[in-house]
Design a protein around this motif. Structure first.
Motif, PDB file in Angstrom:
ATOM      1  N   SER A  28     -13.986-112.788 -35.032  1.00 21.76           N
ATOM      2  CA  SER A  28     -15.069-112.328 -35.635  1.00 21.76           C
ATOM      3  C   SER A  28     -15.222-112.113 -36.819  1.00 21.76           C
ATOM      4  CB  SER A  28     -15.438-111.047 -34.843  1.00 21.76           C
ATOM      5  OG  SER A  28     -16.752-110.331 -35.572  1.00 21.76           O
ATOM      6  N   LYS A  53     -17.264-110.205 -38.600  1.00 22.18           N
ATOM      7  CA  LYS A  53     -17.578-108.974 -38.713  1.00 22.18           C
ATOM      8  C   LYS A  53     -16.403-107.924 -38.557  1.00 22.18           C
ATOM      9  CE  LYS A  53     -22.368-110.071 -38.133  1.00 22.18           C
ATOM     10  NZ  LYS A  53     -23.234-109.702 -37.171  1.00 22.18           N
ATOM     11  N   ARG A  88     -21.762-108.292 -32.945  1.00 29.23           N
ATOM     12  CA  ARG A  88     -20.657-109.362 -33.422  1.00 29.23           C
ATOM     13  C   ARG A  88     -21.201-110.589 -33.059  1.00 29.23           C
ATOM     14  NH1 ARG A  88     -14.797-106.283 -33.117  1.00 29.23           N
ATOM     15  NH2 ARG A  88     -15.917-104.327 -32.837  1.00 29.23           N
ATOM     16  N   ASN A 141      -8.205-110.689 -33.060  1.00 33.63           N
ATOM     17  CA  ASN A 141      -9.417-109.821 -32.896  1.00 33.63           C
ATOM     18  C   ASN A 141      -9.021-108.381 -32.691  1.00 33.63           C
ATOM     19  OD1 ASN A 141     -11.737-111.665 -32.579  1.00 33.63           O
ATOM     20  ND2 ASN A 141     -10.433-112.806 -31.533  1.00 33.63           N
TER      21      ASN A 141
END
Length: 186
Positions: free
Chosen positions: A86, A88, A97, A143
């Protein structure tokens, strides 16, 4: 008129009997080994996982070595294939997201299963169990789901807490008179 209906009914009932005859002379019953080779589903508990292990560091090397970055971009962002990380931050709610498999998957075993079955494109199913564990660890590390030094194996992978938590099955809040989905025009 009544006899025409009777004939029609008899034809309809009789046609299903012909369609369900015992054999058409086409194909054969698969062997137990053929069925076992196709039965590769991995559930949330990870009971079906094969032996093996992998870390994010090993996965980062494999990501380069296997050419994953050609489709997914360096560090999983920026090419034509779906993003694997992601853009974001962690402060943004999960549903806001991008659609990132390592974030939106309800279980870490789902990520393992997808890589095992579908990667690399054109050579699906060629990765070893150790390679799949390592690539799964790398994507989860990218992540911020697991630390870089965590070792994933048959026992530890099903215990990984995914960012989506129990939200993957939560029904949206809805009351009569409200639009069904946010942004849905009707």
């Amino acid at each position: 008129m009544g006899s025409l209906r009777l004939v029609t009914i008899m034809l309809l009932l009789g046609s299903s009997a012909f369609a369900q005859s015992p054999t058409y002379g086409v194909g054969r019953t698969p062997t137990a080994e053929e069925i076992r080779a196709l039965d590769i589903s991995i559930g949330p508990t990870g009971e079906e996982l094969p032996p093996g292990r992998g870390t994010a560091k090993e996965g980062a090397e494999l990501f380069k070595e296997k050419g994953c970055s050609v489709c997914h971009g360096e560090a999983g962002i920026g090419e034509l294939a779906p993003a694997l990380k992601s853009k974001k931050g962690q402060d943004v709610p999960i549903w806001e997201r991008e659609r990132i498999l390592p974030l939106r998957a309800p279980f870490a075993t789902t990520v393992w299963d997808f890589i095992h079955r579908g990667m690399p494109l054109g050579s699906e199913g060629t990765l070893t169990a150790d390679e799949v564990y390592a690539l799964t660890a790398y994507l989860l590390f990218l992540n911020k789901v697991i630390p870089e030094d965590e070792v994933l194996d048959k026992q530890s992978l099903p215990k990984v807490k995914m960012p989506i938590g129990d939200d993957y099955a939560r029904l949206p809040d809805w009351k009569p008179g409200m639009r069904r989905l946010q942004g849905y025009p009707y």
